[in-house]
Design a protein around this motif. Structure first.
Motif, PDB file in Angstrom:
ATOM      1  N   ALA B 175      37.095  33.163 -18.083  1.00  0.00           N
ATOM      2  CA  ALA B 175      36.573  32.031 -17.644  1.00  0.00           C
ATOM      3  C   ALA B 175      36.574  32.182 -16.017  1.00  0.00           C
ATOM      4  O   ALA B 175      35.583  31.779 -15.226  1.00  0.00           O
ATOM      5  N   GLU B 176      37.681  32.472 -15.555  1.00  0.00           N
ATOM      6  CA  GLU B 176      37.768  32.655 -14.134  1.00  0.00           C
ATOM      7  C   GLU B 176      36.825  33.814 -13.529  1.00  0.00           C
ATOM      8  O   GLU B 176      36.273  33.598 -12.483  1.00  0.00           O
ATOM      9  N   SER B 177      36.614  35.014 -14.306  1.00  0.00           N
ATOM     10  CA  SER B 177      35.623  36.007 -14.031  1.00  0.00           C
ATOM     11  C   SER B 177      34.327  35.616 -13.775  1.00  0.00           C
ATOM     12  O   SER B 177      33.486  35.651 -13.019  1.00  0.00           O
ATOM     13  N   LEU B 178      34.042  34.690 -14.643  1.00  0.00           N
ATOM     14  CA  LEU B 178      32.710  34.181 -14.853  1.00  0.00           C
ATOM     15  C   LEU B 178      32.300  33.015 -13.815  1.00  0.00           C
ATOM     16  O   LEU B 178      31.472  33.149 -12.961  1.00  0.00           O
ATOM     17  N   ARG B 179      33.456  32.254 -13.377  1.00  0.00           N
ATOM     18  CA  ARG B 179      33.386  31.327 -12.130  1.00  0.00           C
ATOM     19  C   ARG B 179      33.008  32.195 -10.928  1.00  0.00           C
ATOM     20  O   ARG B 179      32.196  31.725 -10.102  1.00  0.00           O
ATOM     21  N   VAL B 180      33.715  33.064 -10.575  1.00  0.00           N
ATOM     22  CA  VAL B 180      33.679  34.071  -9.508  1.00  0.00           C
ATOM     23  C   VAL B 180      32.250  34.734  -9.801  1.00  0.00           C
ATOM     24  O   VAL B 180      31.730  34.757  -8.302  1.00  0.00           O
ATOM     25  N   ARG B 181      31.774  35.182 -10.621  1.00  0.00           N
ATOM     26  CA  ARG B 181      30.466  35.818 -10.768  1.00  0.00           C
ATOM     27  C   ARG B 181      29.250  34.863 -10.395  1.00  0.00           C
ATOM     28  O   ARG B 181      28.592  35.036  -9.578  1.00  0.00           O
ATOM     29  N   LEU B 182      29.402  33.658 -11.062  1.00  0.00           N
ATOM     30  CA  LEU B 182      28.238  32.631 -10.688  1.00  0.00           C
ATOM     31  C   LEU B 182      28.476  32.093  -9.085  1.00  0.00           C
ATOM     32  O   LEU B 182      27.329  31.917  -8.581  1.00  0.00           O
ATOM     33  N   GLN B 183      29.779  32.255  -8.743  1.00  0.00           N
ATOM     34  CA  GLN B 183      29.625  31.925  -7.151  1.00  0.00           C
ATOM     35  C   GLN B 183      29.043  33.017  -6.127  1.00  0.00           C
ATOM     36  O   GLN B 183      28.004  32.746  -5.324  1.00  0.00           O
ATOM     37  N   GLN B 184      29.434  34.332  -6.544  1.00  0.00           N
ATOM     38  CA  GLN B 184      28.562  35.238  -5.894  1.00  0.00           C
ATOM     39  C   GLN B 184      27.027  35.192  -5.911  1.00  0.00           C
ATOM     40  O   GLN B 184      26.331  35.328  -5.096  1.00  0.00           O
ATOM     41  N   ASP B 185      26.662  35.075  -7.399  1.00  0.00           N
ATOM     42  CA  ASP B 185      25.228  34.683  -7.532  1.00  0.00           C
ATOM     43  C   ASP B 185      24.635  33.947  -6.796  1.00  0.00           C
ATOM     44  O   ASP B 185      23.615  34.025  -5.983  1.00  0.00           O
ATOM     45  N   SER B 186      25.137  32.671  -6.666  1.00  0.00           N
ATOM     46  CA  SER B 186      24.804  31.726  -5.964  1.00  0.00           C
ATOM     47  C   SER B 186      24.739  32.056  -4.276  1.00  0.00           C
ATOM     48  O   SER B 186      23.798  31.426  -3.537  1.00  0.00           O
ATOM     49  N   HIS B 187      25.555  32.720  -3.838  1.00  0.00           N
ATOM     50  CA  HIS B 187      25.737  33.152  -2.486  1.00  0.00           C
ATOM     51  C   HIS B 187      24.693  33.926  -2.237  1.00  0.00           C
ATOM     52  O   HIS B 187      23.675  34.033  -1.208  1.00  0.00           O
ATOM     53  N   GLU B 188      24.172  35.102  -3.041  1.00  0.00           N
ATOM     54  CA  GLU B 188      23.178  36.027  -2.982  1.00  0.00           C
ATOM     55  C   GLU B 188      21.872  35.264  -2.654  1.00  0.00           C
ATOM     56  O   GLU B 188      20.825  35.810  -2.025  1.00  0.00           O
ATOM     57  N   GLU B 189      21.700  34.148  -3.432  1.00  0.00           N
ATOM     58  CA  GLU B 189      20.351  33.610  -3.512  1.00  0.00           C
ATOM     59  C   GLU B 189      19.897  33.058  -2.225  1.00  0.00           C
ATOM     60  O   GLU B 189      20.898  32.545  -1.474  1.00  0.00           O
TER      61      GLU B 189
END
Lengths: 48, 189, 146
Positions: B175-189
Motif C-alpha cells: 500500500a505504501e509503495s503504491l502511494r509513493v508511486r502515485l505521488q511521483q506520477d502526479s508530480h511528473e504530470e
C-alpha cells in the motif's frame, strides 16, 4: 399404519424443515461489502 | 502502526455492549465509494435460526472495533432501521463489490473481488481488495488515488496492477509503495 | 474468598436454623464491582437467588440469612434485575472495551464482608475488580488496561 410411523413422518418433516431453514438463514446473515455513492441531498432537488 | 483486517473477518463479529450483552453480529460493511471510509455496518441476529436484523450501526456510534468483537456503549447505538445502509446502494456508484470485476483505467481486467481489506483506526477505510485473478490465484491489491466503485466494477489507476501482496502482513508495504508511486506520477504530470 | 471455595456452602436460616440451600454461583454488578446476589441450589429443580444485602454473614463454613422468605425463584426475576442469572460472570468470555478477548472467567476473588470483588481470575491472569465495566449475557467487559 402403526402409531409410531406417524411420529417418524413428523420427525422427518421437522428435520427437513430445519435442513432447509438453517442454511437459508445462514445465507441471510452473511453480508457483503457495500459501496455507497453520493448521499441523497436534502430536499431531493435535481442533480447539477 | 496501521493494522489491516479482512472485511470477512469483521463480518460475523459479535456486537457487544459495554454491559456485556450481545446485540447481534455484523452483516454488511457499508463504505463511501469516493473516500473508502466505513460509514456503517448492518446487523444480523446470532444463532442458527436468526436472520438479518434490519438495523444499522453507524461508525460514529461504534465504541471500538476489536479483533474479537465490535463494542458499542449500549443498545441505543443502533439505528431503528437500516435506512442508513440502504440509501445510495441503488444510486449510480453503489452496490456490493464482492464478486465484481476489478479493472484498470486503461481497461485491463485484474480479477474479481473476493474480499475487502480494511485499514483499522480512528476511521477505518477500505484500503484494498482481495482478488481472485483469472489464474485462480488470490492476491491482495491495495488501492489509492482515484478509485471509482460501482456495483458493476472497481476501476483503479493503472499503477495499482503492479503492487500486490500475498497476505495481510505484506499489505502495508504494498500500500505504501503504491502511494509513493502515485505521488511521483502526479508530480511528473 | 474465592467463589469456587464458597460453592456448596450451606445457607442457613437464622430464624429456623434450617438449611435453605447451598451456594452455587453469584451475580455481579460493576462500579464498584461487587456481588449483588447469590445463586442457591435448593431442593427440587432450578435455582433461587438471595440478594447480598439480605446476607447476615458470610462465614467460613456457612452463610447466614435472617429472612429466608426473601429468597426468590430465579424464574420470577426479570432480565433488567441485577440478580438475574445473566449477570453471573463465571464461565463467560472477558472482552476489553476495545474488543479484545482475554480468556474466560474461571473464578472470582471477593471480600466476604462487603461483597466487593478484588479480582476476576482467568487461566492466565488476574483482572482487578475496579476494571470491571459490565457483566452481561454474552461477556464480561473490562477496561482496556494500557
Amino acid at each position: 399404519m402403526e402409531w409410531w410411523s406417524w411420529l417418524i413422518v413428523a420427525l422427518a418433516i421437522v428435520l427437513a424443515g430445519a435442513a432447509l431453514v438453517v442454511p437459508l438463514q445462514a445465507r441471510r446473515r452473511s453480508g457483503g461489502v457495500i459501496a455507497q455513492g453520493r448521499r441523497p441531498r436534502e430536499g431531493g432537488g435535481p442533480k447539477p | 502502526m496501521t493494522a489491516y483486517m479482512r472485511a470477512s473477518e469483521i463480518a460475523k463479529k459479535p456486537v457487544v455492549t459495554l454491559a456485556g450483552d450481545d446485540l447481534g453480529q455484523v452483516k454488511d460493511l457499508v463504505f463511501d465509494a469516493s473516500t473508502g471510509s466505513i460509514r456503517c455496518f448492518t446487523l444480523a441476529g446470532r444463532g442458527l435460526l436468526a436472520g438479518p436484523l434490519h438495523r444499522a450501526l453507524l461508525w460514529r456510534n461504534v465504541h471500538a472495533l476489536g479483533p474479537h468483537a465490535v463494542m458499542v456503549r449500549d443498545e441505543s447505538a443502533l439505528e431503528k432501521d437500516d435506512r442508513a445502509a440502504r440509501f445510495g446502494a441503488t444510486e449510480p456508484g453503489g452496490g456490493n463489490v464482492l464478486g465484481v470485476a476489478i479493472t484498470t483505467r486503461s481497461g485491463e481486467r485484474l480479477g474479481t473481488v473476493t474480499d475487502a481489506v480494511v485499514e483499522t483506526g480512528r476511521t477505518p477505510v477500505v484500503a484494498g481488495y482481495e482478488i481472485e485473478t483469472d489464474e485462480h490465484r488470490r492476491v491482495l491489491l491495495p488501492v489509492a488515488g482515484p478509485v471509482t466503485v460501482s456495483g458493476e466494477r472497481v476501476l483503479v489507476p493503472d499503477a495499482t496492477a503492479q503492487y500486490r501482496a500475498g497476505d495481510l502482513s505484506g499489505f502495508g508495504t504494498a500500500a505504501e509503495s503504491l502511494r509513493v508511486r502515485l505521488q511521483q506520477d502526479s508530480h511528473e504530470e | 474468598m474465592l467463589i469456587t471455595k464458597a460453592q456448596g456452602k450451606p445457607v442457613m436460616d437464622l430464624a429456623t436454623a434450617e438449611t435453605v440451600g447451598t451456594v452455587a454461583a453469584c451475580t455481579v454488578t460493576p462500579s464498584p464491582a461487587r456481588i449483588v446476589g447469590l445463586r442457591l441450589r435448593t431442593r427440587g429443580r432450578g435455582h433461587h437467588t438471595l440478594e447480598w444485602t439480605d446476607v447476615q454473614s458470610f462465614g467460613p463454613d456457612a452463610v447466614a440469612v435472617e429472612e429466608a422468605t426473601r429468597i426468590r425463584d430465579e424464574k420470577t426475576i426479570d432480565r433488567g434485575d441485577h440478580a438475574h442469572p445473566a449477570h453471573d460472570p463465571v464461565g463467560k468470555a472477558i472482552l476489553t472495551e476495545s474488543g479484545v478477548n482475554k480468556g474466560t472467567v474461571t473464578d472470582i476473588e471477593f471480600d466476604e464482608r462487603s461483597g466487593r470483588i478484588r479480582q476476576l481470575l482467568t487461566d492466565q491472569e488476574q483482572i482487578p475488580g475496579d476494571e470491571l465495566l459490565g457483566v452481561g449475557s454474552y461477556a464480561v467487559v473490562v477496561t482496556a488496561s494500557q
